[in-house]
Enzyme design. Structure first.
Site, PDB file in Angstrom:
ATOM      1  N   GLY A   1       0.800  -0.931   0.025  1.00  0.00           N
ATOM      2  CA  GLY A   1       0.256  -0.163  -0.050  1.00  0.00           C
ATOM      3  C   GLY A   1       0.414   1.224  -0.016  1.00  0.00           C
ATOM      4  N   ALA A   2       0.819   2.256   1.039  1.00  0.00           N
ATOM      5  CA  ALA A   2       1.826   3.534   0.829  1.00  0.00           C
ATOM      6  C   ALA A   2       2.471   3.610   1.193  1.00  0.00           C
ATOM      7  CB  ALA A   2       1.022   4.275   1.842  1.00  0.00           C
TER       8      ALA A   2
ATOM      9  N   ASP B   1      -2.902  -3.951  -9.126  1.00  0.00           N
ATOM     10  CA  ASP B   1      -3.379  -4.865 -10.224  1.00  0.00           C
ATOM     11  C   ASP B   1      -3.048  -4.207 -11.729  1.00  0.00           C
ATOM     12  OD1 ASP B   1      -5.131  -6.672  -9.398  1.00  0.00           O
ATOM     13  OD2 ASP B   1      -7.359  -5.651  -9.413  1.00  0.00           O
TER      14      ASP B   1
ATOM     15  N   GLY C   1     -12.455   4.161 -10.068  1.00  0.00           N
ATOM     16  CA  GLY C   1     -12.485   3.621 -10.811  1.00  0.00           C
ATOM     17  C   GLY C   1     -11.320   2.370 -10.731  1.00  0.00           C
TER      18      GLY C   1
HETATM   19  N1  LIG Z   1      -2.139   5.820  -0.522  1.00  0.00           N
HETATM   20  C1  LIG Z   1      -0.976   5.428  -1.211  1.00  0.00           C
HETATM   21  N2  LIG Z   1      -0.033   6.171  -2.315  1.00  0.00           N
HETATM   22  C2  LIG Z   1       0.404   6.225  -3.017  1.00  0.00           C
HETATM   23  N3  LIG Z   1       0.829   4.668  -3.928  1.00  0.00           N
HETATM   24  C3  LIG Z   1      -0.082   3.624  -3.383  1.00  0.00           C
HETATM   25  C4  LIG Z   1      -0.736   4.260  -2.252  1.00  0.00           C
HETATM   26  N4  LIG Z   1      -1.799   2.630  -2.161  1.00  0.00           N
HETATM   27  C5  LIG Z   1      -1.747   1.914  -3.132  1.00  0.00           C
HETATM   28  N5  LIG Z   1      -0.513   2.623  -3.941  1.00  0.00           N
HETATM   29  C6  LIG Z   1       0.594   1.647  -4.287  1.00  0.00           C
HETATM   30  O1  LIG Z   1      -0.002   0.860  -5.245  1.00  0.00           O
HETATM   31  C7  LIG Z   1       0.406  -0.030  -4.904  1.00  0.00           C
HETATM   32  C8  LIG Z   1      -0.512  -1.773  -4.515  1.00  0.00           C
HETATM   33  O2  LIG Z   1      -1.052  -1.003  -3.228  1.00  0.00           O
HETATM   34  P1  LIG Z   1      -1.495  -2.233  -2.439  1.00  0.00           P
HETATM   35  O3  LIG Z   1      -2.307  -1.319  -1.012  1.00  0.00           O
HETATM   36  O4  LIG Z   1      -0.067  -2.786  -1.481  1.00  0.00           O
HETATM   37  O5  LIG Z   1      -2.431  -3.434  -2.923  1.00  0.00           O
HETATM   38  P2  LIG Z   1      -3.734  -4.349  -3.137  1.00  0.00           P
HETATM   39  O6  LIG Z   1      -4.719  -3.110  -4.054  1.00  0.00           O
HETATM   40  O7  LIG Z   1      -3.579  -5.203  -3.983  1.00  0.00           O
HETATM   41  O8  LIG Z   1      -4.357  -4.014  -1.894  1.00  0.00           O
HETATM   42  C9  LIG Z   1       1.265  -0.140  -3.523  1.00  0.00           C
HETATM   43  O9  LIG Z   1       2.383  -0.931  -3.981  1.00  0.00           O
HETATM   44  C10 LIG Z   1       1.660   1.156  -4.401  1.00  0.00           C
HETATM   45  O10 LIG Z   1       2.871   1.745  -5.143  1.00  0.00           O
END
Ligand SMILES: Nc1ncnc2c1ncn2[C@@H]1O[C@H](COP(=O)(O)OP(=O)(O)O)[C@@H](O)[C@H]1O
Ligand SMILES: [Mg+2]
Length: 294
Positions: A206-207, A238, A273
């Site tokens: 995620g972040a 994805d 989206g």
């Molecule tokens: N709050 C955020 N700020 C910036 N980039 C983000 C954020 N959330 C996700 N990302 C980007 O998207 C990628 C995938 O997010 P993640 O939440 O780990 O996957 P999923 O959508 O499978 O839950 C992260 O590794 C990051 O690069």
């Protein structure tokens, strides 16, 4: 060369409500939006928009939903191997959002779970060592496809999502890169505490960014996330996986492919989206030029 993606295609129906309906309650929706979703379709869109040649292998209903194929084609995805199946609904998600942003989701797999082995085999006839196969857990026939791809020497990237340990155990012997988010990684550790045998793992956090663990070499490459204003994180993983697959396919080195994937996912989370919110390569380059972060 070519990225083949055996993956789900969903129509996302998003309803904004004042509150979640109770049993027996009927209520009017405040707003409705329809979009392209499904982990498979999202990954195909990401890889194609990144600039790779992408062949999607999947299925939708024979009745209606032509716009789904038109849109995938518009994003640059080869739709030749998307079957139109009679007497089955297209995969779709009914997404309820309440005023507080909480969601409740009904997912109907429909055509995604009815792929025919012969069609998948035909689609993969030409796969070779320079190609990639992407897989997730939202269709049937993952093992069959993974086996064909590995026998041909192709890279096999598997997103074990939604997490399913039985599916993972069957598919993993044929996988070169396992892609998981933080939640799925914890589910895997809980289900298989002794660890798993796979050459490499991508764990997105995620972040907090993402990690590429080369389990054979024992190294970890870390990619921070780019700080952005978050609107909707649907499909972020994805978008990351599709962009990473495309980067590696197009010959970028790992750090460069990870940086592009993180930038694409950062742009995605600033937009509402799923598939429709994934940026194209030029937007990612612009973003990287203005957001320096390694
Ligand atoms: N709050 C955020 N700020 C910036 N980039 C983000 C954020 N959330 C996700 N990302 C980007 O998207 C990628 C995938 O997010 P993640 O939440 O780990 O996957 P999923 O959508 O499978 O839950 C992260 O590794 C990051 O690069
Ligand atoms: Mg997440």
């Amino acid at each position: 060369m070519t990225i083949y993606n055996l993956g789900s295609i969903n129509v996302d129906h998003v309803y904004r409500l004042h509150h979640m309906p109770q049993p027996g309650e009927t209520m009017a929706s405040r707003d409705y939006a329809q979009g392209l979703g499904g982990k498979g379709a999202n990954q195909s869109v990401a890889a194609a928009r990144a600039g790779a040649q992408v062949v999607h292998i999947g299925a939708i209903s024979a009745q209606g939903e032509d716009w789904v194929l038109d849109r995938l084609a518009e994003y640059g995805v080869d739709i030749t191997h998307i079957a139109r199946l009679p007497h089955v609904a297209s995969g779709h998600a009914i997404i309820l959002l309440d005023a507080g942003g909480e969601n409740a989701i009904i997912l109907h797999p429909g055509a995604n779970g009815r792929l025919e082995a012969g069609s998948v085999e035909r689609a993969l006839e030409g796969i070779g060592p320079d190609d990639t196969l992407l897989l997730q857990n939202e269709t049937n026939l993952q093992v069959e496809a993974a086996r064909i791809a590995r026998a041909a020497g192709a890279r096999v990237i598997y997103s074990c999502a939604p997490f399913d340990i039985d599916a993972a155990r069957e598919v993993l012997p044929h996988v070169t890169l396992l892609a998981l988010n933080e939640v799925e990684a914890a589910q895997l550790t809980a289900a298989s505490p002794a660890g798993i045998q796979v050459p490499a793992m991508l764990v997105t956090l995620g972040a907090d960014g993402a990690e590429y663990r080369d389990l054979a070499a024992g190294t970890v490459a870390r990619q921070p996330a780019f700080p952005v204003e978050v609107v909707d994180t649907t499909g972020a993983g994805d978008c990351f996986a599709g962009y990473l697959a495309a980067g590696l396919d197009m010959g970028r080195d790992l750090p460069e492919a990870m940086r592009h994937a993180a930038a694409a996912a950062a742009i995605k989370v600033t937009r509402a989206g799923a598939g429709d919110a994934i940026p194209e390569a030029a937007e990612v380059l612009d973003f990287l030029a203005t957001h320096r972060r390694d």
